[in-house]
Write a protein that holds these residues in place. Structure first.
Motif, PDB file in Angstrom:
ATOM      1  N   GLY A 323     -14.887  28.986  34.882  1.00 42.65           N
ATOM      2  CA  GLY A 323     -15.772  29.683  35.815  1.00 42.65           C
ATOM      3  C   GLY A 323     -15.508  31.164  35.943  1.00 42.65           C
ATOM      4  O   GLY A 323     -15.991  31.796  36.898  1.00 42.65           O
ATOM      5  N   GLY A 324     -14.773  31.742  35.014  1.00 41.63           N
ATOM      6  CA  GLY A 324     -14.488  33.170  35.084  1.00 41.63           C
ATOM      7  C   GLY A 324     -15.716  34.023  34.770  1.00 41.63           C
ATOM      8  O   GLY A 324     -16.492  33.700  33.872  1.00 41.63           O
ATOM      9  N   ARG A 325     -15.885  35.099  35.502  1.00 40.64           N
ATOM     10  CA  ARG A 325     -17.039  35.970  35.305  1.00 40.64           C
ATOM     11  C   ARG A 325     -16.667  37.350  34.768  1.00 40.64           C
ATOM     12  O   ARG A 325     -17.526  38.047  34.240  1.00 40.64           O
ATOM     13  N   ARG A 326     -15.407  37.734  34.916  1.00 38.57           N
ATOM     14  CA  ARG A 326     -14.991  39.060  34.438  1.00 38.57           C
ATOM     15  C   ARG A 326     -14.479  38.935  33.010  1.00 38.57           C
ATOM     16  O   ARG A 326     -13.328  39.186  32.697  1.00 38.57           O
ATOM     17  N   TRP A 327     -15.386  38.503  32.140  1.00 38.17           N
ATOM     18  CA  TRP A 327     -14.969  38.154  30.785  1.00 38.17           C
ATOM     19  C   TRP A 327     -14.582  39.369  29.951  1.00 38.17           C
ATOM     20  O   TRP A 327     -13.773  39.251  29.014  1.00 38.17           O
ATOM     21  N   ILE A 328     -15.125  40.527  30.260  1.00 38.11           N
ATOM     22  CA  ILE A 328     -14.745  41.733  29.499  1.00 38.11           C
ATOM     23  C   ILE A 328     -13.283  42.082  29.760  1.00 38.11           C
ATOM     24  O   ILE A 328     -12.526  42.407  28.836  1.00 38.11           O
ATOM     25  N   LYS A 329     -12.886  41.992  31.028  1.00 37.02           N
ATOM     26  CA  LYS A 329     -11.485  42.272  31.359  1.00 37.02           C
ATOM     27  C   LYS A 329     -10.565  41.255  30.704  1.00 37.02           C
ATOM     28  O   LYS A 329      -9.495  41.605  30.174  1.00 37.02           O
ATOM     29  N   GLN A 330     -10.979  39.992  30.711  1.00 38.62           N
ATOM     30  CA  GLN A 330     -10.176  38.959  30.060  1.00 38.62           C
ATOM     31  C   GLN A 330     -10.061  39.215  28.567  1.00 38.62           C
ATOM     32  O   GLN A 330      -8.996  39.009  27.966  1.00 38.62           O
ATOM     33  N   MET A 331     -11.156  39.686  27.965  1.00 38.93           N
ATOM     34  CA  MET A 331     -11.141  39.980  26.543  1.00 38.93           C
ATOM     35  C   MET A 331     -10.160  41.102  26.222  1.00 38.93           C
ATOM     36  O   MET A 331      -9.402  41.027  25.242  1.00 38.93           O
ATOM     37  N   PHE A 332     -10.125  42.146  27.055  1.00 34.75           N
ATOM     38  CA  PHE A 332      -9.181  43.250  26.846  1.00 34.75           C
ATOM     39  C   PHE A 332      -7.739  42.767  26.999  1.00 34.75           C
ATOM     40  O   PHE A 332      -6.865  43.131  26.199  1.00 34.75           O
ATOM     41  N   ILE A 333      -7.495  41.959  28.032  1.00 33.96           N
ATOM     42  CA  ILE A 333      -6.133  41.454  28.232  1.00 33.96           C
ATOM     43  C   ILE A 333      -5.701  40.590  27.056  1.00 33.96           C
ATOM     44  O   ILE A 333      -4.576  40.723  26.539  1.00 33.96           O
ATOM     45  N   GLY A 334      -6.581  39.695  26.610  1.00 35.62           N
ATOM     46  CA  GLY A 334      -6.245  38.846  25.478  1.00 35.62           C
ATOM     47  C   GLY A 334      -6.020  39.622  24.194  1.00 35.62           C
ATOM     48  O   GLY A 334      -5.127  39.299  23.413  1.00 35.62           O
ATOM     49  N   ALA A 335      -6.822  40.665  23.985  1.00 35.37           N
ATOM     50  CA  ALA A 335      -6.707  41.439  22.746  1.00 35.37           C
ATOM     51  C   ALA A 335      -5.423  42.240  22.691  1.00 35.37           C
ATOM     52  O   ALA A 335      -4.817  42.397  21.620  1.00 35.37           O
ATOM     53  N   PHE A 336      -4.983  42.769  23.842  1.00 37.77           N
ATOM     54  CA  PHE A 336      -3.849  43.696  23.840  1.00 37.77           C
ATOM     55  C   PHE A 336      -2.569  43.099  24.400  1.00 37.77           C
ATOM     56  O   PHE A 336      -1.565  43.812  24.513  1.00 37.77           O
ATOM     57  N   LEU A 337      -2.570  41.810  24.749  1.00 38.66           N
ATOM     58  CA  LEU A 337      -1.377  41.209  25.323  1.00 38.66           C
ATOM     59  C   LEU A 337      -0.208  41.238  24.342  1.00 38.66           C
ATOM     60  O   LEU A 337       0.867  41.795  24.637  1.00 38.66           O
ATOM     61  N   ILE A 338      -0.387  40.667  23.167  1.00 37.98           N
ATOM     62  CA  ILE A 338       0.681  40.637  22.168  1.00 37.98           C
ATOM     63  C   ILE A 338       0.945  42.022  21.577  1.00 37.98           C
ATOM     64  O   ILE A 338       2.109  42.438  21.467  1.00 37.98           O
ATOM     65  N   PRO A 339      -0.093  42.782  21.157  1.00 36.96           N
ATOM     66  CA  PRO A 339       0.184  44.132  20.650  1.00 36.96           C
ATOM     67  C   PRO A 339       0.924  45.012  21.649  1.00 36.96           C
ATOM     68  O   PRO A 339       1.820  45.773  21.262  1.00 36.96           O
ATOM     69  N   ALA A 340       0.570  44.919  22.933  1.00 36.75           N
ATOM     70  CA  ALA A 340       1.262  45.737  23.936  1.00 36.75           C
ATOM     71  C   ALA A 340       2.723  45.326  24.060  1.00 36.75           C
ATOM     72  O   ALA A 340       3.612  46.184  24.168  1.00 36.75           O
ATOM     73  N   MET A 341       2.985  44.029  24.021  1.00 35.01           N
ATOM     74  CA  MET A 341       4.356  43.553  24.124  1.00 35.01           C
ATOM     75  C   MET A 341       5.186  43.985  22.909  1.00 35.01           C
ATOM     76  O   MET A 341       6.297  44.509  23.049  1.00 35.01           O
TER      77      MET A 341
END
Length: 518
Positions: A323-341
């Motif tokens: 039921g998440g609606r802020r999918w753009i923010k989720q997409m950014f977090i998912g894309a940069f989670l591992i690269p940022a770490m």
């Protein structure tokens, strides 16, 4: 020429000087000419990074200045002299006390040599001044290189030390494809302990799968039989009885997590890490990646970027189901989670390397290249995967509806707390891979070349099976060293978490699909 190639007689063969550092710490390396060695008289050749992985691993090849030609033997020849003042002597003495070794390359074949040695009392120190090269060739290709260090000279301030070399060529029966076999260590990697660990892990998998299957099937069979009898009762009898067993939580088992955005991003990242691990291991089994500098890291970066849609698909679809609606923010977090770490840890280590002038300091241009890959490759592909995931499998098609009011959770025993379950649940997966981790870390932290990727693939499969079994059971109930290990452990943890969630989710869906809920 800088790569393995075919040569003609009298054609130039380049001797590259790479790094120097203490033998007992493979990761602490410096440029070869950070020590006051002198350079040969031949015109300097600039080296370029052939791959991104080569640059990230701190490979900084510098031309030795030695004049070497294919099949052209060189008698002992002085190529330069060192003006040994007190500062240079102190630098060499420090290197000898710390057992400094250096690495060179000829036609991509690595060569190692020791800087010098001390006498028995540790008072006098000696420098090896004569590099005796013996190069083997098969046809018009170089297949073997050996270095013998001779010419031991005592380090005395305010003297001149002559550095010399010689080159001897010999025919060899070694095939070009097999020239790296001499660097491998079959007695270590194919030891009986390695085979026994694989066998032990397989037996643990068989036992664990059998145990879980037997317990769950017996329990589920009885519960399904009981629930079938309830279906035959009339409504009044059914209302008078209470639900029991795992059917009690049918209205809460598919409830969204408390932090769906982070949870979905972690699951998507874990699925991507699993895909990268699987593909890279297969490529390493087919191609001998250990024969080229930085090829393993370059392959991993390319595969990680190419599999970004996997991250977006699984993370985006799961976030939509919850039921998440802020999918753009989720997409950014998912894309940069591992690269940022990974990049955050690498850049932190990089600042330390720059402070100590170590060779592993990453050039600024390489940092920019990595950032460009994240922005212009990983992010767009992740966006594509997120859109596909939301549209193709983003509907919350759960077999049971979710109750509007959460069911109260009874107080748990201490051993049922999440922290305890996490620790206990990690014992079996760790036990299935810790022997293989020993071999992998030995090749990373010591002077070994890991090449048994078939073992690694078996261990990956075993790890996934064990992780799924363990999580099903528990679901039923509720500086350099530390930097690199933190990245590896975090990535492995995210991957195992994703594998466990996917397997457990499929199991829970299956058992609740067969239960009829009014």
């Amino acid at each position: 020429k800088t790569t393995n190639d075919r040569y003609t007689d009298k054609e130039e063969v380049v001797l590259w000087m790479n790094t120097v550092g203490p033998y007992h710490n493979r990761q602490e390396t410096y440029k070869y000419f950070s020590l006051p060695f002198c350079v040969g008289t031949k015109k300097t050749i600039s080296h370029y990074h052939e791959t991104l992985g080569e640059a990230l691993q701190g490979v900084e090849l510098e031309f030795s200045g030695l004049d070497i030609k294919f099949k052209d033997e060189v008698m002992q020849t002085t190529y330069c002299e060192i003006e040994l003042d007190k500062a240079k002597r102190d630098a060499f003495v420090y290197a000898i006390k710390n057992h400094y070794w250096y690495q060179m390359y000829i036609d991509d074949l690595p060569i190692w040599g020791i800087v010098g040695e001390a006498d028995e009392n540790g008072e006098d120190h000696y420098l090896w001044t004569y590099k005796k090269l013996e190069i083997g060739f098969n046809g018009n290709r170089i297949v073997d290189v050996n270095l013998t260090s001779e010419g031991k000279v005592k380090l005395v301030p305010n003297t001149r030390i002559a550095m010399s070399y010689s080159v001897k060529w010999k025919k060899s029966d070694v095939k070009f494809e097999d020239r790296f076999d001499k660097y491998l260590d079959p007695s270590f990697f194919q030891h009986r302990i390695h085979w026994f660990s694989i066998f032990n892990s397989f037996m643990m998998v068989i036992f664990l799968v059998g145990l879980v299957s037997m317990i769950l099937m017996r329990t589920l069979r009885k519960d399904y039989a009981r629930y079938s009898k309830e279906e035959e009762m009339d409504d009044m009898d059914r209302d008078l009885g209470d639900e029991y067993g795992w059917k009690q939580v049918h209205g809460d088992v598919f409830r969204p997590s408390s932090h769906p955005m982070i949870f979905s991003s972690l699951i998507g990242s874990g699925c991507q890490i699993f895909s990268v691990s699987f593909i890279v291991i297969i490529v390493a089994m087919v191609e001998d990646l250990y024969t080229e500098r930085g090829s393993m890291l370059s392959t991993a970066i390319f595969v990680y970027a190419a599999t970004s849609p996997v991250n977006g698909y699984f993370g985006g679809s799961l976030y939509a189901k919850q039921g998440g609606r802020r999918w753009i923010k989720q997409m950014f977090i998912g894309a940069f989670l591992i690269p940022a770490m990974v990049c955050g840890t690498a850049f932190f280590i990089n600042f330390i390397a720059m402070y100590y002038h170590a060779s592993r300091a990453i050039p600024f241009g390489t940092m920019v290249a990595v950032c460009c890959i994240c922005l212009f490759v990983i992010l767009p592909l992740n966006l594509v995967g997120t859109i596909l995931g939301r549209n193709l499998s983003g509907q919350p098609n759960f077999p049971c509806r979710v109750n509007a009011v959460p069911r109260p959770i009874p107080e748990k025993k201490w051993f049922m707390e999440p922290a305890v379950i996490v620790c206990l649940g990690g014992i079996l997966p760790f036990g299935s891979i810790f022997i293989e981790m020993y071999f992998i870390f030995t090749s990373f932290w010591a002077y070994k070349i890991y090449y048994v990727y078939g073992f690694m693939m078996l261990v990956l499969v075993i790890l996934c099976i064990v992780t799924v079994c363990v999580t099903i059971v528990f679901k039923d109930r509720t500086s350099f060293y530390f930097g690199y290990m933190a990245v590896f452990s975090s990535s492995l943890g995210i991957m195992c978490g994703a594998v466990g969630y996917v397997g457990t989710s499929a199991f829970v869906r299956k058992i609740y699909t067969n239960v009829k809920i009014d």
